[in-house]
Enzyme design. Structure first.
Site, mmCIF file in Angstrom:
data_model
loop_
_atom_site.group_PDB
_atom_site.id
_atom_site.type_symbol
_atom_site.label_atom_id
_atom_site.label_comp_id
_atom_site.label_asym_id
_atom_site.label_seq_id
_atom_site.Cartn_x
_atom_site.Cartn_y
_atom_site.Cartn_z
ATOM 1 N N ASP A 186 0.870 -1.179 0.000
ATOM 2 C CA ASP A 186 0.000 0.000 0.000
ATOM 3 C C ASP A 186 0.912 1.237 0.000
ATOM 4 O OD1 ASP A 186 -2.225 1.774 0.747
ATOM 5 O OD2 ASP A 186 -1.277 1.778 2.720
ATOM 6 N N ASP A 199 -0.243 5.165 0.916
ATOM 7 C CA ASP A 199 -0.492 6.166 1.962
ATOM 8 C C ASP A 199 -0.592 5.510 3.342
ATOM 9 O OD1 ASP A 199 -2.356 7.581 -0.559
ATOM 10 O OD2 ASP A 199 -0.675 8.623 0.362
HETATM 11 C C1 XBP Z 1 -5.231 6.237 0.954
HETATM 12 C C2 XBP Z 1 -6.417 6.899 0.399
HETATM 13 C C3 XBP Z 1 -6.238 7.984 -0.609
HETATM 14 C C4 XBP Z 1 -5.534 9.183 0.031
HETATM 15 C C5 XBP Z 1 -5.810 10.443 -0.759
HETATM 16 O O1 XBP Z 1 -4.717 5.438 -0.081
HETATM 17 O O2 XBP Z 1 -7.527 6.515 0.730
HETATM 18 O O3 XBP Z 1 -7.527 8.364 -1.022
HETATM 19 O O4 XBP Z 1 -6.073 9.393 1.332
HETATM 20 O O5 XBP Z 1 -5.338 10.265 -2.083
HETATM 21 P P1 XBP Z 1 -3.911 4.054 0.238
HETATM 22 P P2 XBP Z 1 -6.290 10.634 -3.333
HETATM 23 O O6 XBP Z 1 -4.740 2.974 -0.389
HETATM 24 O O7 XBP Z 1 -2.570 4.256 -0.411
HETATM 25 O O8 XBP Z 1 -3.784 3.912 1.759
HETATM 26 O O9 XBP Z 1 -6.856 12.009 -3.045
HETATM 27 O O10 XBP Z 1 -5.366 10.601 -4.515
HETATM 28 O O11 XBP Z 1 -7.332 9.545 -3.346
HETATM 29 MG MG MG Z 2 -2.933 3.166 3.357
#
Ligand code: XBP
Ligand code: MG
Length: 261
Positions: A9, A11
């Protein structure tokens, strides 16, 4: 070796990026003349909706707005999100968000051990590129054989779609891969896709329910900040490496076979 690939993953897992996302959202709202300002507690709630566009829509849904205003705001979401992404990549390109402990070490170990790498994330490819280029250099994206991101799938996490998409592109069965996640939504997605899942909660996801996780650690551990206490005992080392992941995957596989799974 039964471990063929790691699927990571972005973020919260590769880096603690959500404060940068929160700032980027608020900057975009101001620039569009909206008096919205997502506080940290509010953003922690909103984070339960994955996907930036979906998150704004979930926020708008709870606003008391006349129907015409609501429709006008909803129409603005794509351009709001585009502006937010530009803000976010600017913040990330400044270099102020480092990779989490042990991430670069594990990516290097995987490369040296011939373990293939994939990404399965809800965020956009643009955001992934900014983070990886800034932290690992211009060739960083080449480390990953498959990058599954954002709108490539119809249903975002906790749906398994993005993990199934990456498994399909890798041409690997779920039981030869391991997912690394930070959130309950990510854990749900990876488990629904049948993956052994390691969770390293982030600042924003501590306290979520990770009872389904196959292994939960405060971080992957590094020489500078090794795992301690229970985490070190669980891993049998101060850092989680390919060897330790392989061992855990083998134990899980044997337990599944023994139970007729
Ligand atoms: C986390 C998310 C993303 C980010 C914001 O992604 O839910 O939506 O919070 O990014 P991950 P965007 O699956 O990597 O934990 O505004 O580009 O969606
Ligand atoms: Mg994440």
């Amino acid at each position: 070796m039964s471990l063929k690939a790691l699927i990571l993953d972005v973020d919260g897992t590769l880096a603690d990026t959500e404060e940068a996302h929160r700032r980027a959202f608020n900057e975009a709202f101001r620039a569009h003349g909206l008096d919205w300002n997502w506080s940290k507690p509010q953003y922690a709630e909103l984070l339960l909706t994955t996907g930036g566009k979906e998150r704004i829509a979930a926020f708008v849904k709870k606003l008391f707005l006349p129907a015409a205003d609501r429709a006008a705001v909803i129409e603005k979401i794509p351009s709001l999100h585009k502006a937010k992404t530009a803000n976010y990549t600017r913040i990330i390109n400044s270099g102020e968000v480092p990779l989490r402990d042990g991430v670069e070490r594990l990516l290097d170990e995987a490369r040296d051990a011939g373990i293939r790498l994939g990404i399965a994330t809800t965020t956009t490819f643009e955001n992934i590129q900014a983070l990886l280029h800034t932290t690992l250099g211009p060739a960083a994206l080449d480390r990953f054989e498959v990058i599954g991101a954002g709108d490539q799938v119809a249903h975002k996490k906790p749906a398994p779609d993005i993990y199934r998409h990456v498994l399909e592109k890798l041409g690997l069965p779920a039981d030869e891969c391991v997912a690394i996640e930070d959130s309950v939504n990510g854990l749900g997605a990876a488990k629904a896709a049948g993956l052994f899942t390691i969770v390293t909660p982030s600042y924003w996801t501590q306290g979520e329910d990770f009872s389904e996780a196959d292994l939960m650690l405060p971080s992957l551990g590094s020489a500078a900040r090794p795992l301690t206490h229970r985490a070190a005992m669980l891993v049998g080392n101060g850092v989680l490496g390919i060897k330790e992941i392989e061992e855990r995957l083998m134990v899980a596989k044997k337990a599944r076979l023994a139970s007729g799974g």
